[in-house]
Design a protein around this motif. Sequence first.
Motif, PDB file in Angstrom:
ATOM      1  N   LEU A  88       0.835  -1.200   0.000  1.00 24.27           N
ATOM      2  CA  LEU A  88       0.000   0.000   0.000  1.00 24.27           C
ATOM      3  C   LEU A  88       0.867   1.246   0.000  1.00 24.27           C
ATOM      4  CD1 LEU A  88      -2.849  -0.743   2.568  1.00 24.27           C
ATOM      5  CD2 LEU A  88      -3.090  -0.377   0.106  1.00 24.27           C
ATOM      6  N   ASP A  89       0.434   2.251  -0.744  1.00 24.00           N
ATOM      7  CA  ASP A  89       1.132   3.538  -0.777  1.00 24.00           C
ATOM      8  C   ASP A  89       0.352   4.651  -0.101  1.00 24.00           C
ATOM      9  OD1 ASP A  89       3.480   2.839  -2.441  1.00 24.00           O
ATOM     10  OD2 ASP A  89       1.978   2.483  -4.007  1.00 24.00           O
ATOM     11  N   VAL A  90      -0.979   4.610  -0.206  1.00 25.33           N
ATOM     12  CA  VAL A  90      -1.800   5.741   0.216  1.00 25.33           C
ATOM     13  C   VAL A  90      -3.083   5.255   0.895  1.00 25.33           C
ATOM     14  CG1 VAL A  90      -3.029   7.832  -0.522  1.00 25.33           C
ATOM     15  CG2 VAL A  90      -0.960   7.107  -1.752  1.00 25.33           C
ATOM     16  N   LEU A  91      -3.484   5.970   1.955  1.00 22.36           N
ATOM     17  CA  LEU A  91      -4.800   5.794   2.564  1.00 22.36           C
ATOM     18  C   LEU A  91      -5.513   7.141   2.535  1.00 22.36           C
ATOM     19  CD1 LEU A  91      -7.029   4.406   4.295  1.00 22.36           C
ATOM     20  CD2 LEU A  91      -5.708   5.126   6.316  1.00 22.36           C
ATOM     21  N   VAL A  92      -6.748   7.145   2.004  1.00 20.36           N
ATOM     22  CA  VAL A  92      -7.572   8.347   2.031  1.00 20.36           C
ATOM     23  C   VAL A  92      -8.821   8.049   2.848  1.00 20.36           C
ATOM     24  CG1 VAL A  92      -8.801  10.089   0.695  1.00 20.36           C
ATOM     25  CG2 VAL A  92      -6.743   9.005  -0.269  1.00 20.36           C
ATOM     26  N   ASN A  93      -9.028   8.808   3.918  1.00 24.15           N
ATOM     27  CA  ASN A  93     -10.195   8.641   4.788  1.00 24.15           C
ATOM     28  C   ASN A  93     -11.217   9.714   4.473  1.00 24.15           C
ATOM     29  OD1 ASN A  93      -9.580   6.418   6.648  1.00 24.15           O
ATOM     30  ND2 ASN A  93      -7.909   7.719   7.359  1.00 24.15           N
ATOM     31  N   THR A  94     -12.305   9.350   3.790  1.00 28.42           N
ATOM     32  CA  THR A  94     -13.338  10.330   3.457  1.00 28.42           C
ATOM     33  C   THR A  94     -14.581  10.177   4.325  1.00 28.42           C
ATOM     34  OG1 THR A  94     -14.554   9.038   1.797  1.00 28.42           O
ATOM     35  CG2 THR A  94     -12.547  10.145   1.062  1.00 28.42           C
ATOM     36  N   LEU A  95     -14.487   9.376   5.363  1.00 27.13           N
ATOM     37  CA  LEU A  95     -15.649   9.044   6.195  1.00 27.13           C
ATOM     38  C   LEU A  95     -16.158  10.254   6.972  1.00 27.13           C
ATOM     39  CD1 LEU A  95     -13.583   6.084   7.272  1.00 27.13           C
ATOM     40  CD2 LEU A  95     -15.829   5.672   6.289  1.00 27.13           C
ATOM     41  N   GLY A  96     -17.467  10.346   7.123  1.00 22.95           N
ATOM     42  CA  GLY A  96     -18.027  11.425   7.915  1.00 22.95           C
ATOM     43  C   GLY A  96     -19.516  11.597   7.691  1.00 22.95           C
ATOM     44  N   ASP A  97     -20.167  12.203   8.671  1.00 19.50           N
ATOM     45  CA  ASP A  97     -21.590  12.502   8.577  1.00 19.50           C
ATOM     46  C   ASP A  97     -21.918  13.517   9.664  1.00 19.50           C
ATOM     47  OD1 ASP A  97     -24.191  12.479   7.734  1.00 19.50           O
ATOM     48  OD2 ASP A  97     -24.487  10.320   7.980  1.00 19.50           O
ATOM     49  N   ALA A  98     -23.069  14.162   9.536  1.00 18.64           N
ATOM     50  CA  ALA A  98     -23.455  15.182  10.503  1.00 18.64           C
ATOM     51  C   ALA A  98     -24.889  14.975  10.950  1.00 18.64           C
ATOM     52  CB  ALA A  98     -23.290  16.582   9.906  1.00 18.64           C
ATOM     53  N   VAL A  99     -25.184  15.419  12.176  1.00 19.50           N
ATOM     54  CA  VAL A  99     -26.541  15.452  12.702  1.00 19.50           C
ATOM     55  C   VAL A  99     -26.795  16.880  13.166  1.00 19.50           C
ATOM     56  CG1 VAL A  99     -28.083  14.670  14.527  1.00 19.50           C
ATOM     57  CG2 VAL A  99     -26.551  13.041  13.416  1.00 19.50           C
ATOM     58  N   ASP A 125     -18.160   8.144  16.157  1.00 20.18           N
ATOM     59  CA  ASP A 125     -17.722   6.903  15.505  1.00 20.18           C
ATOM     60  C   ASP A 125     -17.406   7.119  14.029  1.00 20.18           C
ATOM     61  OD1 ASP A 125     -17.896   5.481  17.824  1.00 20.18           O
ATOM     62  OD2 ASP A 125     -19.651   4.303  17.256  1.00 20.18           O
ATOM     63  N   VAL A 126     -18.328   7.744  13.299  1.00 24.62           N
ATOM     64  CA  VAL A 126     -18.185   7.829  11.848  1.00 24.62           C
ATOM     65  C   VAL A 126     -17.217   8.929  11.429  1.00 24.62           C
ATOM     66  CG1 VAL A 126     -20.081   9.439  11.347  1.00 24.62           C
ATOM     67  CG2 VAL A 126     -19.510   7.640   9.712  1.00 24.62           C
ATOM     68  N   ASN A 127     -17.071   9.967  12.243  1.00 23.80           N
ATOM     69  CA  ASN A 127     -16.185  11.066  11.875  1.00 23.80           C
ATOM     70  C   ASN A 127     -14.769  10.924  12.426  1.00 23.80           C
ATOM     71  OD1 ASN A 127     -17.819  13.359  10.444  1.00 23.80           O
ATOM     72  ND2 ASN A 127     -19.146  12.652  12.097  1.00 23.80           N
ATOM     73  N   LEU A 128     -14.643  10.419  13.636  1.00 24.48           N
ATOM     74  CA  LEU A 128     -13.335  10.379  14.297  1.00 24.48           C
ATOM     75  C   LEU A 128     -12.789   8.973  14.493  1.00 24.48           C
ATOM     76  CD1 LEU A 128     -11.013  11.805  15.777  1.00 24.48           C
ATOM     77  CD2 LEU A 128     -12.452  11.812  17.839  1.00 24.48           C
ATOM     78  N   LYS A 129     -13.577   8.116  15.123  1.00 24.99           N
ATOM     79  CA  LYS A 129     -13.101   6.760  15.407  1.00 24.99           C
ATOM     80  C   LYS A 129     -12.723   6.022  14.133  1.00 24.99           C
ATOM     81  CE  LYS A 129     -14.601   2.354  17.446  1.00 24.99           C
ATOM     82  NZ  LYS A 129     -15.741   1.620  18.039  1.00 24.99           N
ATOM     83  N   ALA A 130     -13.527   6.137  13.094  1.00 28.00           N
ATOM     84  CA  ALA A 130     -13.255   5.425  11.839  1.00 28.00           C
ATOM     85  C   ALA A 130     -11.937   5.874  11.219  1.00 28.00           C
ATOM     86  CB  ALA A 130     -14.403   5.635  10.859  1.00 28.00           C
ATOM     87  N   ILE A 131     -11.661   7.169  11.275  1.00 35.30           N
ATOM     88  CA  ILE A 131     -10.414   7.683  10.709  1.00 35.30           C
ATOM     89  C   ILE A 131      -9.220   7.238  11.555  1.00 35.30           C
ATOM     90  CG2 ILE A 131      -9.103   9.817  10.371  1.00 35.30           C
ATOM     91  CD1 ILE A 131     -11.598  11.051   9.202  1.00 35.30           C
ATOM     92  N   PHE A 132      -9.366   7.298  12.879  1.00 39.70           N
ATOM     93  CA  PHE A 132      -8.292   6.820  13.749  1.00 39.70           C
ATOM     94  C   PHE A 132      -7.978   5.350  13.490  1.00 39.70           C
ATOM     95  CE2 PHE A 132      -7.379   4.431  17.684  1.00 39.70           C
ATOM     96  CZ  PHE A 132      -6.101   4.917  17.943  1.00 39.70           C
ATOM     97  N   LEU A 133      -9.030   4.522  13.398  1.00 41.68           N
ATOM     98  CA  LEU A 133      -8.817   3.091  13.171  1.00 41.68           C
ATOM     99  C   LEU A 133      -8.157   2.821  11.824  1.00 41.68           C
ATOM    100  CD1 LEU A 133     -12.134   1.574  14.591  1.00 41.68           C
ATOM    101  CD2 LEU A 133      -9.853   1.563  15.654  1.00 41.68           C
ATOM    102  N   GLY A 134      -8.509   3.616  10.811  1.00 38.47           N
ATOM    103  CA  GLY A 134      -7.881   3.449   9.506  1.00 38.47           C
ATOM    104  C   GLY A 134      -6.401   3.747   9.554  1.00 38.47           C
TER     105      GLY A 134
END
Length: 269
Positions: A88-99, A125-134
């Motif tokens: 792997l060369d690159v990871l792009v995290n585009t995850l996110g949502d708003a309420v 979870d969807v904005n921060l945790k997912a990016i951290f885990l990635g």
Amino acid sequence: MIPNEYSLKDKTVIIAGAARGIGKGIVRVFAEAGAKVMVTSLTDKYMAPLAEELAAAGTPIETLTADATKEEEWNRTVATAIERFGHLDVLVNTLGDAVAKPVVPRPDHEEDVPFTEDDWNFIMDVNLKAIFLGCKAVGPHFMERRQGKIVNIGAWVVRRNVPGYVVWSAAKAAVHKLTESLSTEWGPYGINVNGIATGGFPDTETNPPEIVEFQKKWAAAQVPLGGRPGELREAGLTALYLASDASSFMTGEMLYLDGGLSRGMQSLL
């Protein structure tokens, strides 16, 4: 002639949460630039049509359904990508949502519905945790190779206070700080960690027409540069810079791609 540093030819990339919206714009540009792309999404609903479109255009992508809020799913995602691509060369995290809700009901707004603990958990979870885990999942591989690029998608709202989006703002601010801090921790291993703080980028292919129209009218009043929302391709081109060798000496930066939205409302004078 375009400098070779901007090419992604044969670069291997995971783009997470990228079946629609900004992620879709990034996928299209990366595939066009020659990257070997694996796209992840929670379902095939939008991912399958995107894969069919790019295959027909002669720039096929790999796809994988995965829940990016689960560590075991991220480990599976990275292992699958390495199996398919070799590295792997690159990871792009585009995850996110708003309420959009106030923290508690306001006395002068009978229609208010308060923000709940479940809302909080979803946004974080969807904005921060997912990016951290990635980032955590690709970290060992990037460190072993002593190279790698991470691009995290943040938001314009970090620079402005917007009632109704308190928790989303906090989550995105944390993404910005995660990006900055991780760049220092992983810099000695040759890993670049940057991000893009995006403004409004309506997806005219998947959003209802009334939502797109609202976003355009809102941008007309709020965005200083041309009074318009962003185009998905513009997000892809900015991500291309951060993923390519052209940005090899940049790390810990959040590039604001918002037409000046985060700098303030357009003057009404």
